[in-house]
Design a protein around this motif. Structure first.
Motif, short mmCIF file in Angstrom:
data_model
loop_
_atom_site.label_atom_id
_atom_site.label_comp_id
_atom_site.label_asym_id
_atom_site.label_seq_id
_atom_site.Cartn_x
_atom_site.Cartn_y
_atom_site.Cartn_z
N VAL A 118 53.98 36.62 45.89
CA VAL A 118 54.10 37.37 44.73
C VAL A 118 52.83 38.40 44.71
O VAL A 118 51.99 37.82 45.39
CB VAL A 118 54.07 36.53 43.35
N PRO A 119 52.90 39.64 44.40
CA PRO A 119 51.64 40.34 44.53
C PRO A 119 50.63 39.93 43.69
O PRO A 119 50.86 39.44 42.52
CB PRO A 119 52.49 41.58 44.09
N PRO A 120 49.47 39.95 44.07
CA PRO A 120 48.08 39.92 43.40
C PRO A 120 47.87 40.83 42.18
O PRO A 120 48.48 42.06 42.40
CB PRO A 120 47.00 39.72 44.36
N LYS A 121 47.21 40.47 41.27
CA LYS A 121 46.91 41.21 40.07
C LYS A 121 45.99 42.49 40.64
O LYS A 121 44.92 41.78 41.45
CB LYS A 121 46.23 40.33 39.08
N PRO A 122 45.97 43.66 40.34
CA PRO A 122 44.77 44.50 40.70
C PRO A 122 43.80 44.23 39.90
O PRO A 122 43.71 44.17 38.53
CB PRO A 122 45.45 45.90 40.08
N HIS A 123 42.59 44.18 40.62
CA HIS A 123 41.33 43.66 39.88
C HIS A 123 40.23 44.06 41.28
O HIS A 123 40.33 43.95 42.27
CB HIS A 123 41.28 42.13 39.84
N VAL A 124 38.97 44.17 40.45
CA VAL A 124 37.76 44.41 41.29
C VAL A 124 36.69 43.24 40.78
O VAL A 124 36.39 43.23 39.64
CB VAL A 124 36.99 45.82 41.18
N ALA A 125 36.47 42.31 41.69
CA ALA A 125 35.68 41.25 41.28
C ALA A 125 34.18 41.74 41.94
O ALA A 125 33.86 42.49 42.86
CB ALA A 125 35.86 40.18 42.19
N VAL A 126 33.03 41.35 41.16
CA VAL A 126 31.73 41.71 41.55
C VAL A 126 30.81 40.47 41.60
O VAL A 126 31.13 39.65 40.86
CB VAL A 126 30.97 42.66 40.18
N GLU A 127 30.11 40.57 42.66
CA GLU A 127 29.21 39.16 42.92
C GLU A 127 27.75 39.76 43.17
O GLU A 127 27.72 41.09 43.91
CB GLU A 127 29.75 38.49 44.14
N LEU A 128 26.76 39.09 42.78
CA LEU A 128 25.49 39.80 42.96
C LEU A 128 24.74 38.88 44.07
O LEU A 128 24.63 37.51 43.56
CB LEU A 128 24.55 39.56 41.57
N VAL A 129 24.32 39.20 45.08
CA VAL A 129 23.58 38.29 45.99
C VAL A 129 22.08 38.50 45.99
O VAL A 129 21.58 39.57 46.39
CB VAL A 129 23.90 38.64 47.53
#
Length: 704
Positions: A118-129
């Motif tokens: 099944v196709p994934p949800k359009p999304h942008v995840a953000v992480e701070l390093v």
């Protein structure tokens, strides 16, 4: 009858070889991916899933649900495929079907597995390093990592001590940015990504892990600049061992304890940071270009040179330790001289002897002078006059402006003194004298230095001679400084980026050594040069900070950055990370003692892969342990939204377990569990074979 039984056995064995199977109703378990990237597509497909199966929902945890239309949003924000497999295996399935977007690292299935993409949800995840080892006053960088499984538009806003950073960008896969600022206290950085798909955000807080320590010797102006940059500054005294991240030297060689040059050289070669500044007692004025010629990145430019003749008492009273230490002092004079300087030695006892006339102290000249000095022997009386006149004569033809004579004696001069004093006053030379021990003719030697316009030294023991000779060499072979207005130009270098230093008030004309890198220059003359020696870093600044840069606001940040660079090889660490499948290879650059990586309750040693270079492969964040240091390492590990070709992941996972990649419409077919018939066919063939053997035995018995 027997023939029919044999034929029956053969037929049953042939059928067993073909391994036929009888279709029977099966126990089908459906694994539904309820992780954030997949659950919307799984929810939308729920009505098309069969109702006669057993359903397990999973994300970070796995639980059984009553039907495919049930909803669970409390299973976590990640994907743990292993937990799903364990839950399914406990149900003893005959068939397992995985419904997912495939955004995970595959692991082998313990049972035959079919998969539905099944196709994934359009999304942008953000992480701070955050930075791995942020120092007080350092310009630090926080990594902003954006991930999207599908090409997606996003608006990014980052807030923190460095102000607001806003960007509109298209994220395809993984994109990284750096948010920088100067760290002077505990800091918080917040990042928000928004778009038609929704909103994601991340926060990180961190504080300086340490305030570096600087030992500053003789340069109060530099000490104030470093204090303003957050350094713990200690202004002397010089103590061993050197326990500082940076040692800044604005004093001369003779202003420090005996053995200081050797201690500084060892500190530098072991990875310490050294900075020399041109105070009135420092750098060339302090004789560091002569005491540490191989480790100082600057050398005097345009020095005219000077000439000195040592008139050395080698009478019988000098025999033994006195002569040995006098020769050691003369060797210090040889080593402290530059190629443009001239040095000669005249010996006196009952008579005079020219050991060697004034000659340039080139490398060849120094080797010859050292060899001749080591051959000196003592014996005879104390007649100074002829040796002093010979020294004056030898200096007459030397092509330098500054010329001097240094007389050393440990006894009473036996020849008339007035002619010697008269010649000292009329010669136009600087005449200095050293009285060694209580039996020396102190009154005469002091009068000789006064008449000759030089310096008088009194040595209670012979052990003081090497440093007294070195001091006299500094007085004669000294450098020159310039005063005025000297414009400064910055060379392309990270330390100078963003800085425009104003003109200097004081400048020591200097050139950089071939191994050094020039950061600042003035009309072709090097102002600041630096380089690496051994495992450490060293720099020399050819100006007096108490008079130059007093009103420049950038002085403290510039000098703070220089200090942190110099101590970098000993104190600071650099961290680089490289993704490798579902893990990260972390490369740490810096001087470490016995580094360990603590993660998940396990300590893993870092592997040395080069000078000051260590590596470790990590599957999750942890802590770097090195002696008393504990350095949190936040690694950009693959996350829930890590870009992958999920369809290919599912196909490979299914085929590796003898399953298939299916479409949703294929799931409507009833599941089955084929019953293998081979064991039953073999058992029946054995029964017929035994029956045939029994009938055959009875037939033989009747015939008998």
């Amino acid at each position: 009858m027997l023939r029919l039984l044999r034929v029956g056995v053969l037929i049953l064995l042939f059928l067993a070889f073909l391994d036929p199977r009888w279709p029977m109703p099966g126990r089908v378990v459906y694994l539904l991916d309820f992780s954030p990237s997949a659950r919307e597509s799984v929810f939308a497909s729920a009505d098309r899933l069969p109702r006669d199966g057993i359903y397990v929902a999973f994300a970070e945890r796995a639980v059984r649900i009553p039907s495919p239309t049930a909803r669970r949003l409390d299973l976590g924000e990640g994907t743990d495929l292993k937990a799903a497999f364990q839950e399914a295996e406990a149900l003893k399935p005959t068939r397992v079907v995985l419904v997912s977007d495939g955004l995970f690292e595959p692991i082998p299935a313990p049972f035959p597995l079919d998969a539905v993409y099944v196709p994934p949800k359009p999304h942008v995840a953000v992480e701070l390093v955050p930075p791995p080892y942020p120092l007080y006053g350092e310009t630090v960088g926080v990594g902003v990592v954006l991930e999207a499984p599908l090409p997606t538009e996003a608006r990014l806003r980052v807030e923190g001590p460095g102000g607001v950073l806003e960007r509109s960008l298209r994220v395809e896969g993984r994109k990284s940015l750096t948010y920088t600022f100067s760290l002077t206290e505990e800091a918080e950085v917040r990042a928000v990504a928004e778009g038609p798909w929704g909103r994601s955000e991340a926060r990180v807080r961190f504080a300086p892990v340490d305030r570096p320590k600087a030992l500053v010797l003789g340069d109060p102006a530099l000490a104030r600049y470093l204090e303003a940059q957050g350094f713990r500054v200690e202004e002397g005294p010089f103590r061993l061992p050197l326990e500082a991240d940076l040692v800044a030297v604005g004093l001369g060689v003779l202003d420090l304890p005996e053995g200081a040059p050797e201690a500084l050289r060892g500190y530098l070669r072991r990875g310490g940071g050294l900075l020399f500044t041109a105070t009135p007692k420092g750098l060339f004025f302090g004789g560091w270009d002569r005491s540490l010629p191989e480790d100082l990145p600057l050398k005097p430019l345009g020095r005219k040179g000077a000439a000195l003749v040592l008139v050395l008492d080698v009478s019988g009273s000098m025999e033994g330790e006195k002569l040995s230490l006098a020769v050691a002092g003369a060797l210090e004079l040889v080593r402290s001289a530059a190629p443009e300087d001239y040095l000669g030695v005249v010996l006196f006892s009952s008579s005079q002897r020219v050991l060697f006339p004034p000659r340039p102290m080139t490398e060849q000249g120094k080797r010859e002078a050292e060899s001749l000095l080591l051959s000196v022997r003592a014996g005879g009386g104390t007649v100074l006059g002829p040796a002093f006149r010979e020294a004056v004569r030898l200096l007459q033809g030397v092509p330098v402006e500054r010329k001097g004579i240094l007389v050393l004696s440990d006894g009473l001069i036996s020849d008339p003194q007035d002619p010697i004093l008269a010649l000292a006053g009329a010669s136009g030379l600087e005449v200095s004298a050293v009285a060694l021990g209580p039996d020396a003719d102190r009154a005469f030697l002091k009068a000789l230095a006064e008449r000759g316009g030089g310096r008088y030294y009194q040595a209670a023991t012979a052990g003081e001679l090497p440093r007294l000779f070195l001091k006299e060499g500094q007085e004669v072979f000294q450098g020159e400084g310039l005063e005025g207005r000297f414009p400064v130009k910055a060379r392309p270098h990270p330390l100078a980026q963003g800085f425009s230093p104003p003109p200097l008030s004081v400048l020591l004309p200097a050139r950089a050594e071939p191994w050094a890198e020039v950061v600042l220059e003035s009309e072709g003359r090097a102002v600041l040069a630096l380089g690496e020696r051994g495992e450490g870093r060293v720099a020399a600044l050819a100006t007096d900070l108490s008079r130059s840069w007093r009103g420049w606001e950038g002085a403290a940040p510039f000098l703070g950055g220089l200090a942190r660079y110099l101590m970098g090889s000993q104190k600071a660490l650099a961290l680089y990370t490289y993704p490798e499948k579902n893990q990260v290879r972390a490369v740490v650059l810096g001087r470490l003692e016995n580094p360990l990586f603590l993660s998940g309750g396990r300590e893993v040693p870092l592997v040395p892969t080069g000078p000051a270079r260590y590596e470790v492969v990590a599957g999750e964040p942890g802590v770097l342990l090195d002696g008393k240091r504990r350095i949190p390492l936040t690694l950009p590990l693959p996350g829930e939204w890590t870009p992958r070709d999920g369809k290919l992941v599912l196909k490979a996972l299914a085929e590796a377990s003898q399953g298939r990649l299916l479409a949703l419409e294929d799931l409507g077919r009833p599941g089955s569990s084929p019953l293998p018939l081979r064991p039953y066919l073999l058992a029946l063939a054995l029964v017929l074979f035994l029956l045939e053997r029994l009938l055959e035995a009875r037939s033989f018995a009747r015939k008998a």
